[in-house]
Design a protein around this motif. Structure first.
Motif, PDB file in Angstrom:
ATOM      1  N   ASN A 113       7.559  17.569 -15.753  1.00 18.92           N
ATOM      2  CA  ASN A 113       7.397  17.734 -17.223  1.00 18.92           C
ATOM      3  C   ASN A 113       6.575  19.338 -17.695  1.00 18.92           C
ATOM      4  OD1 ASN A 113       9.000  15.408 -17.698  1.00 18.92           O
ATOM      5  ND2 ASN A 113       6.754  14.389 -17.632  1.00 18.92           N
ATOM      6  N   ARG A 114       5.591  19.560 -16.949  1.00 16.59           N
ATOM      7  CA  ARG A 114       4.952  20.804 -17.209  1.00 16.59           C
ATOM      8  C   ARG A 114       5.853  21.939 -16.925  1.00 16.59           C
ATOM      9  NH1 ARG A 114      -1.319  20.102 -14.848  1.00 16.59           N
ATOM     10  NH2 ARG A 114      -1.713  18.121 -15.990  1.00 16.59           N
ATOM     11  N   GLU A 158       0.948  -1.183  -0.114  1.00 16.62           N
ATOM     12  CA  GLU A 158       0.017  -0.027  -0.108  1.00 16.62           C
ATOM     13  C   GLU A 158       0.842   1.199  -0.073  1.00 16.62           C
ATOM     14  OE1 GLU A 158      -3.102   2.147   3.112  1.00 16.62           O
ATOM     15  OE2 GLU A 158      -2.900  -0.016   2.913  1.00 16.62           O
ATOM     16  N   GLU A 159       1.875   1.164   0.814  1.00 15.39           N
ATOM     17  CA  GLU A 159       2.857   2.301   0.931  1.00 15.39           C
ATOM     18  C   GLU A 159       3.597   2.717  -0.611  1.00 15.39           C
ATOM     19  OE1 GLU A 159       3.131   4.820   3.125  1.00 15.39           O
ATOM     20  OE2 GLU A 159       1.329   3.896   4.250  1.00 15.39           O
ATOM     21  N   HIS A 160       3.944   1.671  -1.066  1.00 16.50           N
ATOM     22  CA  HIS A 160       4.620   1.550  -2.183  1.00 16.50           C
ATOM     23  C   HIS A 160       3.807   2.060  -3.282  1.00 16.50           C
ATOM     24  CE1 HIS A 160       7.922   0.594  -4.791  1.00 16.50           C
ATOM     25  NE2 HIS A 160       7.007   0.014  -5.678  1.00 16.50           N
ATOM     26  N   ALA A 161       2.523   1.653  -3.220  1.00 11.19           N
ATOM     27  CA  ALA A 161       1.576   2.168  -4.035  1.00 11.19           C
ATOM     28  C   ALA A 161       1.453   3.909  -4.129  1.00 11.19           C
ATOM     29  CB  ALA A 161       0.100   1.524  -4.298  1.00 11.19           C
ATOM     30  N   LEU A 162       1.294   4.275  -2.860  1.00 12.13           N
ATOM     31  CA  LEU A 162       1.313   5.596  -2.530  1.00 12.13           C
ATOM     32  C   LEU A 162       2.433   6.271  -3.124  1.00 12.13           C
ATOM     33  CD1 LEU A 162      -0.602   7.835  -1.145  1.00 12.13           C
ATOM     34  CD2 LEU A 162       0.541   7.395   0.741  1.00 12.13           C
ATOM     35  N   PHE A 163       3.420   5.808  -2.706  1.00 18.43           N
ATOM     36  CA  PHE A 163       4.700   6.507  -3.355  1.00 18.43           C
ATOM     37  C   PHE A 163       4.882   6.693  -4.656  1.00 18.43           C
ATOM     38  CE2 PHE A 163       8.875   5.209  -5.313  1.00 18.43           C
ATOM     39  CZ  PHE A 163       9.392   6.470  -4.860  1.00 18.43           C
ATOM     40  N   ARG A 164       4.649   5.427  -5.295  1.00 14.20           N
ATOM     41  CA  ARG A 164       4.462   5.737  -7.070  1.00 14.20           C
ATOM     42  C   ARG A 164       3.574   6.986  -7.392  1.00 14.20           C
ATOM     43  NH1 ARG A 164       4.272   0.016  -6.849  1.00 14.20           N
ATOM     44  NH2 ARG A 164       2.007  -0.111  -7.304  1.00 14.20           N
ATOM     45  N   TRP A 194       2.823   9.466  -5.796  1.00  8.56           N
ATOM     46  CA  TRP A 194       3.225  10.783  -5.666  1.00  8.56           C
ATOM     47  C   TRP A 194       4.644  10.876  -6.528  1.00  8.56           C
ATOM     48  CZ3 TRP A 194       1.253  14.814  -3.384  1.00  8.56           C
ATOM     49  CH2 TRP A 194       0.314  14.849  -2.544  1.00  8.56           C
ATOM     50  N   ARG A 195       5.358   9.948  -6.926  1.00 11.69           N
ATOM     51  CA  ARG A 195       6.342  10.065  -7.701  1.00 11.69           C
ATOM     52  C   ARG A 195       6.033  10.658  -9.031  1.00 11.69           C
ATOM     53  NH1 ARG A 195       8.472   4.926  -9.758  1.00 11.69           N
ATOM     54  NH2 ARG A 195       6.445   5.179 -10.752  1.00 11.69           N
ATOM     55  N   ASP A 196       4.654   9.967  -9.587  1.00 14.56           N
ATOM     56  CA  ASP A 196       4.152  10.259 -10.967  1.00 14.56           C
ATOM     57  C   ASP A 196       3.653  11.729 -10.865  1.00 14.56           C
ATOM     58  OD1 ASP A 196       4.912   7.557 -11.535  1.00 14.56           O
ATOM     59  OD2 ASP A 196       2.597   6.822 -11.509  1.00 14.56           O
ATOM     60  N   ARG A 197       3.048  12.091  -9.803  1.00 15.30           N
ATOM     61  CA  ARG A 197       2.592  13.359  -9.701  1.00 15.30           C
ATOM     62  C   ARG A 197       3.944  14.182  -9.959  1.00 15.30           C
ATOM     63  NH1 ARG A 197      -1.498  14.698  -5.330  1.00 15.30           N
ATOM     64  NH2 ARG A 197      -1.723  16.499  -6.222  1.00 15.30           N
ATOM     65  N   ALA A 198       4.936  14.302  -9.241  1.00 16.40           N
ATOM     66  CA  ALA A 198       5.954  15.026  -9.197  1.00 16.40           C
ATOM     67  C   ALA A 198       6.550  14.940 -10.621  1.00 16.40           C
ATOM     68  CB  ALA A 198       7.090  14.642  -8.051  1.00 16.40           C
TER      69      ALA A 198
END
Length: 57
Positions: free
Chosen positions: A38-39, A21-27, A29-33
């Motif tokens: 990129n923007r 669950e924590e790993h999915a949450l990390f991914r 937030w990483r994708d959002r960053a």
């Protein structure tokens, strides 16, 4: 406190589920960053519109 083999297996399952669950949450937030970076990369320093003001003394 002595734990049985089944207690240890149960604890492992609980910790594994929490870690996934924590790993999915990390991914997430990483994708959002990465998306934000990129923007922001669109706005390179040389790409800004020229809005120079001349000050007369």
């Amino acid at each position: 406190m002595k734990l049985t083999r089944q207690d240890l297996v149960d604890l492992c399952e609980i910790y594994k589920a929490k870690a996934l669950e924590e790993h999915a949450l990390f991914r997430q937030w990483r994708d959002r960053a990465l998306e934000a970076e990129n923007r922001l990369a669109i706005y390179e320093p040389g790409d800004e519109p020229a809005t120079t003001t001349t000050e007369s003394e």
